[in-house]
Design a protein around this motif. Structure first.
Motif, PDB file in Angstrom:
ATOM      1  N   LEU A 173     -88.168  69.917   2.475  1.00  0.00           N
ATOM      2  CA  LEU A 173     -87.101  69.069   3.009  1.00  0.00           C
ATOM      3  C   LEU A 173     -87.240  68.925   4.520  1.00  0.00           C
ATOM      4  CD1 LEU A 173     -84.498  67.491   2.477  1.00  0.00           C
ATOM      5  CD2 LEU A 173     -83.219  69.635   2.743  1.00  0.00           C
ATOM      6  N   GLU A 174     -87.540  70.044   5.200  1.00  0.00           N
ATOM      7  CA  GLU A 174     -87.708  69.987   6.650  1.00  0.00           C
ATOM      8  C   GLU A 174     -88.908  69.116   7.032  1.00  0.00           C
ATOM      9  OE1 GLU A 174     -85.884  71.081   9.129  1.00  0.00           O
ATOM     10  OE2 GLU A 174     -84.359  71.764   7.705  1.00  0.00           O
ATOM     11  N   ASN A 175     -90.017  69.254   6.248  1.00  0.00           N
ATOM     12  CA  ASN A 175     -91.198  68.416   6.525  1.00  0.00           C
ATOM     13  C   ASN A 175     -90.876  66.942   6.314  1.00  0.00           C
ATOM     14  OD1 ASN A 175     -92.775  70.637   7.129  1.00  0.00           O
ATOM     15  ND2 ASN A 175     -93.483  70.901   5.020  1.00  0.00           N
ATOM     16  N   PHE A 176     -90.131  66.654   5.225  1.00  0.00           N
ATOM     17  CA  PHE A 176     -89.750  65.265   4.960  1.00  0.00           C
ATOM     18  C   PHE A 176     -88.862  64.723   6.073  1.00  0.00           C
ATOM     19  CE2 PHE A 176     -86.652  62.271   3.125  1.00  0.00           C
ATOM     20  CZ  PHE A 176     -87.522  61.258   2.701  1.00  0.00           C
TER      21      PHE A 176
ATOM     22  N   ARG B 102     -91.058  64.059   9.036  1.00  0.00           N
ATOM     23  CA  ARG B 102     -91.845  62.836   8.901  1.00  0.00           C
ATOM     24  C   ARG B 102     -90.964  61.596   9.048  1.00  0.00           C
ATOM     25  NH1 ARG B 102     -94.176  65.814   4.599  1.00  0.00           N
ATOM     26  NH2 ARG B 102     -92.971  64.609   3.100  1.00  0.00           N
ATOM     27  N   VAL B 103     -89.803  61.626   8.389  1.00  0.00           N
ATOM     28  CA  VAL B 103     -88.877  60.489   8.510  1.00  0.00           C
ATOM     29  C   VAL B 103     -88.439  60.320   9.956  1.00  0.00           C
ATOM     30  CG1 VAL B 103     -86.591  59.645   7.863  1.00  0.00           C
ATOM     31  CG2 VAL B 103     -88.092  60.608   6.121  1.00  0.00           C
ATOM     32  N   GLY B 104     -88.148  61.460  10.615  1.00  0.00           N
ATOM     33  CA  GLY B 104     -87.741  61.384  12.016  1.00  0.00           C
ATOM     34  C   GLY B 104     -88.842  60.814  12.894  1.00  0.00           C
ATOM     35  N   ASN B 105     -90.094  61.214  12.606  1.00  0.00           N
ATOM     36  CA  ASN B 105     -91.217  60.690  13.381  1.00  0.00           C
ATOM     37  C   ASN B 105     -91.378  59.195  13.160  1.00  0.00           C
ATOM     38  OD1 ASN B 105     -93.499  61.029  15.114  1.00  0.00           O
ATOM     39  ND2 ASN B 105     -94.822  60.892  13.328  1.00  0.00           N
ATOM     40  N   ASP B 106     -91.305  58.778  11.862  1.00  0.00           N
ATOM     41  CA  ASP B 106     -91.396  57.341  11.566  1.00  0.00           C
ATOM     42  C   ASP B 106     -90.237  56.578  12.211  1.00  0.00           C
ATOM     43  OD1 ASP B 106     -93.654  57.832  10.138  1.00  0.00           O
ATOM     44  OD2 ASP B 106     -92.636  57.914   8.181  1.00  0.00           O
ATOM     45  N   TYR B 107     -89.056  57.193  12.152  1.00  0.00           N
ATOM     46  CA  TYR B 107     -87.896  56.535  12.756  1.00  0.00           C
ATOM     47  C   TYR B 107     -88.086  56.394  14.262  1.00  0.00           C
ATOM     48  CZ  TYR B 107     -83.052  55.717  14.155  1.00  0.00           C
ATOM     49  OH  TYR B 107     -81.922  55.197  14.698  1.00  0.00           O
ATOM     50  N   ARG B 108     -88.646  57.465  14.879  1.00  0.00           N
ATOM     51  CA  ARG B 108     -88.885  57.402  16.325  1.00  0.00           C
ATOM     52  C   ARG B 108     -89.882  56.298  16.664  1.00  0.00           C
ATOM     53  NH1 ARG B 108     -92.800  59.256  19.241  1.00  0.00           N
ATOM     54  NH2 ARG B 108     -93.664  60.471  17.494  1.00  0.00           N
ATOM     55  N   LEU B 109     -91.000  56.229  15.899  1.00  0.00           N
ATOM     56  CA  LEU B 109     -92.005  55.199  16.160  1.00  0.00           C
ATOM     57  C   LEU B 109     -91.435  53.803  15.930  1.00  0.00           C
ATOM     58  CD1 LEU B 109     -95.123  56.858  14.488  1.00  0.00           C
ATOM     59  CD2 LEU B 109     -94.637  56.667  16.926  1.00  0.00           C
ATOM     60  N   ALA B 110     -90.674  53.666  14.826  1.00  0.00           N
ATOM     61  CA  ALA B 110     -90.058  52.360  14.549  1.00  0.00           C
ATOM     62  C   ALA B 110     -89.090  51.983  15.659  1.00  0.00           C
ATOM     63  CB  ALA B 110     -89.343  52.394  13.200  1.00  0.00           C
ATOM     64  N   GLY B 111     -88.350  53.004  16.148  1.00  0.00           N
ATOM     65  CA  GLY B 111     -87.405  52.732  17.239  1.00  0.00           C
ATOM     66  C   GLY B 111     -88.116  52.299  18.500  1.00  0.00           C
ATOM     67  N   GLU B 112     -89.259  52.967  18.786  1.00  0.00           N
ATOM     68  CA  GLU B 112     -90.019  52.585  19.980  1.00  0.00           C
ATOM     69  C   GLU B 112     -90.539  51.153  19.863  1.00  0.00           C
ATOM     70  OE1 GLU B 112     -93.030  55.494  20.346  1.00  0.00           O
ATOM     71  OE2 GLU B 112     -91.690  57.107  21.075  1.00  0.00           O
TER      72      GLU B 112
ATOM     73  N   ASN C 285     -89.433  77.120  -0.379  1.00  0.00           N
ATOM     74  CA  ASN C 285     -90.389  76.007  -0.449  1.00  0.00           C
ATOM     75  C   ASN C 285     -89.671  74.669  -0.416  1.00  0.00           C
ATOM     76  OD1 ASN C 285     -92.505  77.797  -0.608  1.00  0.00           O
ATOM     77  ND2 ASN C 285     -92.548  77.813  -2.845  1.00  0.00           N
ATOM     78  N   PHE C 286     -88.540  74.594  -1.156  1.00  0.00           N
ATOM     79  CA  PHE C 286     -87.770  73.343  -1.153  1.00  0.00           C
ATOM     80  C   PHE C 286     -87.247  73.031   0.246  1.00  0.00           C
ATOM     81  CE2 PHE C 286     -83.587  71.270  -1.429  1.00  0.00           C
ATOM     82  CZ  PHE C 286     -83.945  70.087  -2.071  1.00  0.00           C
TER      83      PHE C 286
END
Length: 381
Positions: free
Chosen positions: A303-306, A309-319, A298-299
């Protein structure tokens, strides 16, 4: 100087020179030395011979003394060994006699036990034969199930207070067994589970079934219901000595499967339960490890979900950042064009100002007589 020598035999006197005299003296000395050496050698040999004889006698006496001592020690050891052997033989004879008595008694007890079991088995067989003769085919099977359930319920409160033993009514997998036995510890950790199948048939049935005809189905039911063991309680093949001898392990064909007669129903549960209780501590540890593994899983999932999500936010911020940079670059290029236009205008203004500074009346009136005349008129006024 001449020397004289008198012959001891004839008395005649001889004169000899110095060299001859010395030679005669040397000869006399050599003979005396040889004689004395021979005498001393003889005496030495006689003394050495006596010493050797004496040493031999002493060695013989010492050897005889050692032999006597060794013989005494051997005799003593032999006596001790004989005494020890006699004692052990006596103990062994006593033990053999005792073992023979015990063996005879054990044989007698075993014989009586087997005779009693055989009598009970015959009585049980006769009982079931009589019972089956008075019942229908359906009732024969149901009676065996009821018999096992009654036998279990007789001792449930005392021997199996925390056990689950009920009919298997779930046929969602296509088939179902007859009874399921489960038991857990006080922490809820299940340490034993058994799928039971009860089989019986009328003696007058035309087509006789064999026990192995039900192995595959019982194994499938065990796996479908998540049970550890599978037990076939069977009255089939009544004349088969393999199944009449007691508990039959058929794990070589199907994992953790046993075939028993009804009289071994409770002993079978007890046997498997006691074996499972011995491994309960290991099962508890496995349950803790399994729970820990679930927590870790579960941890890791969180961690993978976090990370996702961080990667997705980072991608959007990068775009958006790239788009902002692109807009800034466009604005800079536009400002550069404005700057170039302003610089170009400034250059035109500078040229115009320079041309204005260089402009004179003379230049304006050059090759223009009319304007030159007008300017002259203005000057005269």
């Amino acid at each position: 100087m001449a020397n004289t020598i008198r012959c001891p035999r004839c008395g005649e006197v001889f004169e000899i020179d110095e060299a001859g005299y010395s030679a005669i003296l040397m000869q006399v000395r050599d003979e005396e030395f040889a004689r004395e050496l021979g005498e001393r050698t003889r005496l030495y040999e006689e003394g050495r011979k006596k010493d050797i004889e004496m040493a031999v006698k002493e060695a013989v006496l010492e050897k005889e003394k050692n032999i006597i001592e060794l013989r005494a020690q051997l005799d003593k050891r032999e006596s001790e060994l004989n005494a020890e052997m006699d004692r052990k033989v006596s103990e062994l004879n006593t033990k053999i006699a005792s073992n023979e008595t015990q063996h005879i008694q054990a044989e007698q007890n075993l014989k009586e036990k087997y005779e009693l079991q055989l009598s009970q088995k015959d009585e049980t067989i006769e009982f079931y034969k009589d019972l089956k003769a008075r019942q229908s085919t359906k009732m024969v099977g149901e009676t065996l199930e009821q018999h096992c359930e009654i036998e279990f319920n007789k001792i449930r409160a005392t021997a199996f207070p925390n056990a689950y033993f009920e009919k298997d009514n779930d046929a969602s997998g296509g088939t179902k067994g007859d009874y399921i036995y489960r038991e857990s510890d006080e922490d809820g950790v299940e340490f034993i589970s058994i799928m039971f199948e009860m089989k019986n048939e009328m003696d007058t049935t035309a087509t006789k079934h064999r026990n192995e005809d039900f192995f595959a189905k019982l194994d499938k039911d065990r796996k479908d219901k998540g049970c550890e063991y599978a037990v076939l309680v069977s009255m089939l093949e009544a004349d088969n000595e393999l199944y009449n001898q007691g508990i039959v392990d058929v794990s070589h064909r199907f994992d953790k499967m046993y075939v028993i007669r009804p009289q071994f129903f409770i002993p079978m549960i007890t046997l498997l339960r006691n074996a499972a209780l011995k491994s309960l501590s290991v099962r508890r540890e496995l349950a803790v490890i399994r729970a820990q593994n679930i927590d870790i899983t579960n941890f890791e999932n969180e961690l993978e979900n976090f990370k996702m999500r961080v990667g997705n936010d980072y991608r959007l911020a990068g775009e958006k950042f790239s788009k902002a940079i692109e807009e800034i670059d466009k604005s800079i290029k536009a400002l550069e064009k404005v700057k170039e236009a302003l610089l170009s205008s400034e250059n035109h203004f500078r040229l115009a100002d320079k041309k204005a500074d260089e402009l004179t009346v003379r230049k304006l009136t050059r090759n223009n007589p009319t304007m030159a005349a007008k300017f002259e008129e203005l000057k005269q006024d």
